[in-house]
Write an enzyme that holds these catalytic residues in place. Structure first.
Site, PDB file in Angstrom:
ATOM      1  N   LEU A  28      11.450 -68.639 -17.213  1.00 56.64           N
ATOM      2  CA  LEU A  28      12.610 -68.004 -17.840  1.00 56.64           C
ATOM      3  C   LEU A  28      13.064 -68.948 -18.946  1.00 56.64           C
ATOM      4  O   LEU A  28      13.012 -70.172 -18.787  1.00 56.64           O
ATOM      5  CB  LEU A  28      13.741 -67.796 -16.824  1.00 56.64           C
ATOM      6  CG  LEU A  28      13.477 -66.762 -15.719  1.00 56.64           C
ATOM      7  CD1 LEU A  28      14.658 -66.694 -14.745  1.00 56.64           C
ATOM      8  CD2 LEU A  28      13.217 -65.381 -16.306  1.00 56.64           C
ATOM      9  N   ASP A  29      13.525 -68.383 -20.061  1.00 54.46           N
ATOM     10  CA  ASP A  29      14.024 -69.209 -21.167  1.00 54.46           C
ATOM     11  C   ASP A  29      15.224 -70.037 -20.705  1.00 54.46           C
ATOM     12  O   ASP A  29      15.915 -69.660 -19.762  1.00 54.46           O
ATOM     13  CB  ASP A  29      14.535 -68.340 -22.319  1.00 54.46           C
ATOM     14  CG  ASP A  29      13.464 -67.429 -22.875  1.00 54.46           C
ATOM     15  OD1 ASP A  29      12.281 -67.760 -22.755  1.00 54.46           O
ATOM     16  OD2 ASP A  29      13.849 -66.385 -23.437  1.00 54.46           O
ATOM     17  N   LYS A  30      15.491 -71.078 -21.450  1.00 55.48           N
ATOM     18  CA  LYS A  30      16.664 -71.914 -21.154  1.00 55.48           C
ATOM     19  C   LYS A  30      17.920 -71.051 -21.047  1.00 55.48           C
ATOM     20  O   LYS A  30      18.748 -71.229 -20.170  1.00 55.48           O
ATOM     21  CB  LYS A  30      16.816 -72.952 -22.276  1.00 55.48           C
ATOM     22  CG  LYS A  30      17.890 -73.969 -22.030  1.00 55.48           C
ATOM     23  CD  LYS A  30      17.857 -75.042 -23.095  1.00 55.48           C
ATOM     24  CE  LYS A  30      18.904 -76.095 -22.834  1.00 55.48           C
ATOM     25  NZ  LYS A  30      18.933 -77.128 -23.858  1.00 55.48           N
ATOM     26  N   HIS A  40       8.850 -65.049 -24.473  1.00 52.88           N
ATOM     27  CA  HIS A  40      10.110 -64.433 -24.937  1.00 52.88           C
ATOM     28  C   HIS A  40       9.995 -62.909 -25.009  1.00 52.88           C
ATOM     29  O   HIS A  40      10.534 -62.282 -25.925  1.00 52.88           O
ATOM     30  CB  HIS A  40      10.486 -64.939 -26.346  1.00 52.88           C
ATOM     31  CG  HIS A  40      10.849 -66.397 -26.409  1.00 52.88           C
ATOM     32  ND1 HIS A  40      11.418 -67.087 -25.365  1.00 52.88           N
ATOM     33  CD2 HIS A  40      10.763 -67.290 -27.424  1.00 52.88           C
ATOM     34  CE1 HIS A  40      11.629 -68.345 -25.722  1.00 52.88           C
ATOM     35  NE2 HIS A  40      11.235 -68.501 -26.971  1.00 52.88           N
ATOM     36  N   ARG A  63      13.233 -60.549 -25.305  1.00 57.36           N
ATOM     37  CA  ARG A  63      13.958 -60.778 -26.575  1.00 57.36           C
ATOM     38  C   ARG A  63      13.146 -60.222 -27.755  1.00 57.36           C
ATOM     39  O   ARG A  63      13.699 -59.606 -28.660  1.00 57.36           O
ATOM     40  CB  ARG A  63      14.215 -62.278 -26.780  1.00 57.36           C
ATOM     41  CG  ARG A  63      15.192 -62.860 -25.759  1.00 57.36           C
ATOM     42  CD  ARG A  63      15.319 -64.378 -25.885  1.00 57.36           C
ATOM     43  NE  ARG A  63      15.812 -64.948 -24.643  1.00 57.36           N
ATOM     44  CZ  ARG A  63      17.097 -65.031 -24.307  1.00 57.36           C
ATOM     45  NH1 ARG A  63      18.027 -64.625 -25.132  1.00 57.36           N
ATOM     46  NH2 ARG A  63      17.464 -65.549 -23.143  1.00 57.36           N
TER      47      ARG A  63
END
Ligand code: URA
Length: 248
Positions: A116-118, A200, A203
């Site tokens: 998972l992204d930051k 990503h 997004r």
């Protein structure tokens, strides 16, 4: 005739504890010499003693009076908070820093099941079980990952069809995305279910339809929902039932 229970796998005590991060085999030897390693109520005297590598070992083996850490295979369920990264290589505080420090020295090492992204929160699995990890992340397994995305601009109405088509090409890629399911929750919030885990991906999917994700949260993987009672940063061992639910 009674069927005999299969014999559990056995490991040398010093090797097992070194692989669980309790120190070098020499340091483990020092713990044994001090009588701090106790199996089934009896202090072990030999660092080469054979110990059963079983899931209930923490109920049987104590180190300095505390239950030993669970042996491999180990899978954790975490509510990843915002602001922490999933990779050792990325700058910043990592999800591994939310776990006991000793676990960073475990062999086999713990890894996140995908990333998972930051700035994405939600359900994250962490495991040392390679085949399990691959089964969850492989697009061939069709394990759905479900996200709630908050958007900068109102949805226009055509996004669901674009995502479902199985033809959407993300910038810089050569293979179209597999079909994904969009459920509109409000003009600026949607639930998106995908079966892949490209970089990503969520997004970039909304960017491809002219929008921008301002907040992203994963609330489900396969049949496993993020438990309501887990606050950001909480983690615990995944139960066998939860592990089965993932693929259910
Ligand atoms: N898609 C993203 O864009 N980010 C995540 O963290 C997960 C899926």
């Amino acid at each position: 005739m009674n069927a005999k229970a299969p014999k559990p796998p056995m490991a040398r005590l010093d090797r097992l504890l070194a692989n669980l991060g309790y120190g070098s085999r020499r340091e483990v030897g020092a713990l044994v010499a001090k009588g701090q390693v106790v199996l089934d109520g009896v202090a072990l005297k030999d660092t080469g003693a054979k110990v059963p590598v079983v899931a209930d070992l923490p109920q049987r083996l104590t180190i300095a009076g505390k239950p030993v850490d669970p042996p491999a295979p180990l899978t954790l369920l975490m509510h990843k908070p915002l602001g922490v990264v999933c990779s050792h290589r990325e700058a910043g505080r990592s999800v591994y820093e939310l776990l006991p420090q000793r676990w960073r020295a475990r062999m086999p090492a713990l890894s996140t099941v995908g990333r998972l992204d930051k700035e994405t929160s939600g359900l994250l699995l962490i495991t040392d079980d390679g085949p399990f990890l691959h089964r969850v992340i492989s697009p061939k397994s069709h394990v759905a990952k479900q996200y709630v995305a908050t958007l900068a601009r109102p949805l226009t109405g055509g996004e669901g069809e674009v995502f479902a088509a199985g033809t959407l090409m993300l910038e810089g890629e050569t293979d179209p995305l597999a079909p994904a399911v969009l459920e509109v929750l409000s003009p600026t919030q949607a639930r998106l279910t995908i079966t892949e885990g490209r970089y990503h991906q969520v997004r970039r999917m909304f960017a491809a339809v002219g929008n921008h994700v301002t907040a992203l949260h994963r609330d489900r993987i396969g049949g496993l929902a993020l438990p309501d009672d887990m606050a950001p940063g909480d983690w615990r061992i995944l139960t066998a039932e939860e592990q089965a639910a993932l693929f259910g």
